[in-house]
Design a protein around this motif. Structure first.
Motif, short mmCIF file in Angstrom:
data_model
loop_
_atom_site.label_atom_id
_atom_site.label_comp_id
_atom_site.label_asym_id
_atom_site.label_seq_id
_atom_site.Cartn_x
_atom_site.Cartn_y
_atom_site.Cartn_z
N ASN A 440 0.73 -1.23 0.06
CA ASN A 440 0.05 -0.08 0.04
C ASN A 440 0.83 1.19 0.16
O ASN A 440 0.53 2.21 -0.54
CB ASN A 440 -0.94 -0.06 1.16
CG ASN A 440 -1.98 -1.05 1.17
OD1 ASN A 440 -2.46 -1.36 -0.02
ND2 ASN A 440 -2.59 -1.44 2.21
N GLN A 477 -6.31 -1.13 -8.76
CA GLN A 477 -7.31 -1.44 -7.98
C GLN A 477 -6.91 -1.33 -6.48
O GLN A 477 -7.77 -0.85 -5.78
CB GLN A 477 -8.17 -2.70 -8.43
CG GLN A 477 -9.26 -2.85 -7.36
CD GLN A 477 -9.82 -4.29 -7.78
OE1 GLN A 477 -9.47 -5.20 -8.86
NE2 GLN A 477 -10.80 -4.73 -7.12
N ALA A 480 -6.59 2.20 -5.42
CA ALA A 480 -7.75 3.05 -5.36
C ALA A 480 -8.55 2.55 -3.99
O ALA A 480 -9.17 3.58 -3.44
CB ALA A 480 -8.70 2.60 -6.49
N GLU A 481 -8.70 1.36 -3.81
CA GLU A 481 -9.06 0.84 -2.60
C GLU A 481 -8.48 1.45 -1.32
O GLU A 481 -8.95 1.92 -0.25
CB GLU A 481 -9.20 -0.49 -2.48
CG GLU A 481 -10.11 -1.15 -3.37
CD GLU A 481 -10.01 -2.84 -3.54
OE1 GLU A 481 -9.28 -3.35 -2.91
OE2 GLU A 481 -10.80 -3.44 -4.16
N TYR A 482 -7.12 1.51 -1.08
CA TYR A 482 -6.32 1.85 -0.16
C TYR A 482 -6.59 3.34 -0.01
O TYR A 482 -6.84 3.89 1.07
CB TYR A 482 -5.10 1.88 -0.66
CG TYR A 482 -3.77 2.35 0.79
CD1 TYR A 482 -3.90 1.94 1.71
CD2 TYR A 482 -2.71 3.07 0.40
CE1 TYR A 482 -3.49 2.37 3.13
CE2 TYR A 482 -2.13 3.59 1.40
CZ TYR A 482 -2.10 3.09 2.85
OH TYR A 482 -1.45 3.60 3.61
N GLY A 483 -6.68 4.17 -1.03
CA GLY A 483 -7.13 5.53 -1.12
C GLY A 483 -8.50 5.93 -0.19
O GLY A 483 -8.50 6.78 0.67
N LYS A 484 -9.20 5.12 -0.75
CA LYS A 484 -10.74 5.24 -0.09
C LYS A 484 -10.81 4.79 1.51
O LYS A 484 -11.42 5.37 2.28
CB LYS A 484 -11.75 4.31 -0.87
CG LYS A 484 -12.10 4.49 -2.23
CD LYS A 484 -12.69 3.37 -2.98
CE LYS A 484 -13.05 3.99 -4.43
NZ LYS A 484 -13.76 2.84 -5.00
N MET A 485 -9.77 3.86 1.71
CA MET A 485 -9.77 3.44 3.12
C MET A 485 -9.42 4.36 3.91
O MET A 485 -9.83 4.86 5.02
CB MET A 485 -8.99 2.08 3.08
CG MET A 485 -8.88 1.62 4.72
SD MET A 485 -7.30 0.57 5.02
CE MET A 485 -6.20 1.57 4.96
N VAL A 487 -9.49 7.98 3.45
CA VAL A 487 -10.22 8.77 3.51
C VAL A 487 -11.42 8.35 4.48
O VAL A 487 -11.61 9.33 5.47
CB VAL A 487 -10.89 9.27 2.15
CG1 VAL A 487 -12.04 10.07 2.29
CG2 VAL A 487 -9.78 9.78 1.07
N ARG A 488 -11.66 7.28 4.45
CA ARG A 488 -12.85 6.88 5.54
C ARG A 488 -12.40 6.79 6.91
O ARG A 488 -12.97 7.28 7.87
CB ARG A 488 -13.31 5.59 5.14
CG ARG A 488 -14.39 5.38 4.00
CD ARG A 488 -15.01 3.72 3.69
NE ARG A 488 -14.06 2.95 4.13
CZ ARG A 488 -13.59 2.10 2.75
NH1 ARG A 488 -13.85 2.57 1.61
NH2 ARG A 488 -12.83 1.16 3.21
N ARG A 499 -1.61 10.49 -4.91
CA ARG A 499 -2.34 9.20 -4.53
C ARG A 499 -3.08 8.77 -5.65
O ARG A 499 -3.34 9.74 -6.44
CB ARG A 499 -3.26 9.32 -3.42
CG ARG A 499 -2.38 9.79 -2.05
CD ARG A 499 -3.63 9.90 -0.92
NE ARG A 499 -3.02 10.50 0.20
CZ ARG A 499 -1.96 9.65 1.26
NH1 ARG A 499 -2.17 8.43 0.98
NH2 ARG A 499 -1.68 10.28 2.07
#
Length: 500
Positions: A440, A477, A480-485, A487-488, A499
């Protein structure tokens, strides 16, 4: 870091069918004792030195000859089965973690030193030869192999090549990359391949530099030709104490700025010195906030002059105490603490995660102070030891892997250290590799285009992605999932970094 710390869930019936097929095919090319597939036999191979992440392999192959290595690779390629090469399993980034549907190709039996050439100052060794064994074999000729990772008593030269390992003397003598002339092995299709040569240079692209540090993604290494260097006539070590980490960090930069390249230049903070002193009694100053170990080697005249220059710089930078080794026994005692930093940490914590980032030398104090704040943020302790001369950090985050919350906080702590290192102008790894641990963090350091280029290089060697898949290079992919995590979870420690 969002890396799975439990085995990947697979369809057990599908796994059983695949295992039966692979075992049957490999039994035709390997003797019975060189093939393991029962759970009780494969469990010891489920992780490397990064014990927080585990996966039981489908099959473990233990070839004894190069012909057997080639045969295993040909079978796996024909069946489209992943292959993970493994040395001694001392790696610290999960680079040798098995694939649930793949073969772990263990090269422990490739442990012969083929040739020592004292005139050419080279050694030809198999991939499973221990790092320290090379120096032991070369010692009668007054030679040794310079790269000396702390795990050198156990780690193998094949693993050193895969990770581009360094050690406490890498500042002066270089990493594995600078001490290897030639690497032989096999492609994923089982075809022999040679990188480099016994000459100083080879025509064409420098593929030797490409394969060193490639973490088992491009080829399976079976033999390495290394450079040997003469043992110095004398080596002496300075142990300098500092009452704050900034003075110690500034002293490192000042030594290098003075035009001095020590044989070794290491830094430890107070928690680490306390841990190792209780373990090996190296004579460390337990009142110091940080200590530096600065070594000089060469002729007696060279050492005397360099020790004097380094001592003057250290005093000028605020050293509160300076001790210089009086004989070889005391020099080894000074180094024994640094060499035993990892096992010493294991005595004070159920588990630890050793990070491995690199920063500019001038930012050493800044990163230490940042890590101190992270200890409060993540409610975990961290002991620090650095290859200070080249800015390679080894923070050891202390935690209990049996506590899922502690493991999660440890992962976030480690990711924060890596991201902060990048923000300071550094990199996410120095010598331990990316493996699964830093996947990541690669999303933070490299753009989509850069990762795509790295994938292109891998495909040139391994079209189907069978060698050590799912490691080192993150997919678009995943990033992208790491970036969303992040942010959340509100974990954007450095929003200014690029990023996905």
């Amino acid at each position: 870091m969002n890396v799975p710390s439990t085995p990947v869930q697979v369809n057990q019936s599908e796994r059983a069918v695949r295992q039966s097929t692979v075992v049957s095919a490999l039994q035709a090319v390997l003797p019975a004792h060189a093939l393991l597939w029962h759970n009780e036999d494969t469990t010891p191979y489920e992780c490397d030195g990064l014990t927080a992440y585990r996966q039981r392999p489908l099959v473990v192959a233990l070839p004894e000859t190069e012909d057997q290595v080639a045969a295993v690779l040909k079978v796996c390629h024909a069946l489209d089965v992943p292959v993970i090469a493994r040395g001694a399993g001392t790696g610290l980034s999960g680079g040798a973690m098995p694939h649930a549907m793949g073969v772990t190709l263990a090269l422990a039996k490739f442990n012969r030193i083929s040739r020592i050439d004292p005139r050419a100052r080279t050694a030809v060794v198999q991939a499973g030869v221990r790092n320290l064994a090379i120096s032991e074999a070369a010692a009668p000729h007054g030679l040794y192999y310079a790269p000396d990772p702390s795990s050198q008593i156990a780690c193998t030269i094949g693993g050193n090549v895969a990770e581009n390992s360094g050690g406490v003397h890498c500042l002066k003598y270089g990493l594995t990359l600078h001490n290897v002339l030639q690497v032989r092995g096999f492609t994923v299709e089982g075809e022999p391949i040679t990188f480099g040569a016994e000459a100083l240079d080879t025509p064409g692209l420098d593929l030797l530099s490409l394969v060193i540090g490639s973490e088992g993604m491009l080829a399976v290494i079976t033999e390495v030709t290394v450079k040997l260097v003469p043992k110095p006539l004398l080596a002496r070590c300075i142990m300098a104490s500092f009452n704050n980490v900034r003075k110690a960090g500034d002293a490192v930069a000042s030594v290098i700025a003075e035009g001095i390249i020590p044989a070794g230049l290491e830094m430890m903070d107070k928690p680490m010195t306390a841990a190792v002193e209780d373990f090996v009694h190296a004579g460390y100053d337990l009142n110091a906030e940080a200590i530096l170990l600065c070594e000089s080697d060469g002729t007696p005249e060279e050492v005397e002059e360099e020790i004097g220059r380094m001592s003057a710089v250290l005093r000028r930078c605020g050293a509160t105490a300076i001790a210089v080794s009086r004989d070889e026994a005391e020099r080894l005692r000074f180094w024994s603490g640094r060499k035993n930093a990892f096992p010493a940490s294991g005595r004070i914590s159920p588990d630890y995660m050793c990070m491995d980032s690199t920063i500019p030398r001038k930012r050493l104090a800044d990163i230490l102070l940042a890590i101190a704040e992270m200890e409060k943020k993540y409610r975990l302790r961290c002991a620090n030891v650095f290859h200070a001369g080249d800015g390679n950090l080894h923070p050891l985050i202390l935690f209990d892997a049996n506590d899922a919350d502690q493991l999660h906080r440890c992962e976030l702590f480690g990711a924060d250290i890596l991201e902060t290192s990048v923000a300071m102008g550094g990199t996410v790894t120095g010598e331990h590799g990316v493996g699964v641990e830093k996947l990541n963090s690669m999303c933070v350091q490299f753009s989509a285009e850069e990762n795509a280029q790295m994938f292109a290089v891998k495909r040139a060697f391994d079209t189907n992605g069978l060698l050590n898949p799912g490691k080192v290079i993150p997919t678009l992919q995943r990033c992208a999932e790491y970036g969303k995590m992040l942010v959340r979870g509100g974990q954007l420690a450095h929003p200014e970094l690029p990023r996905f």
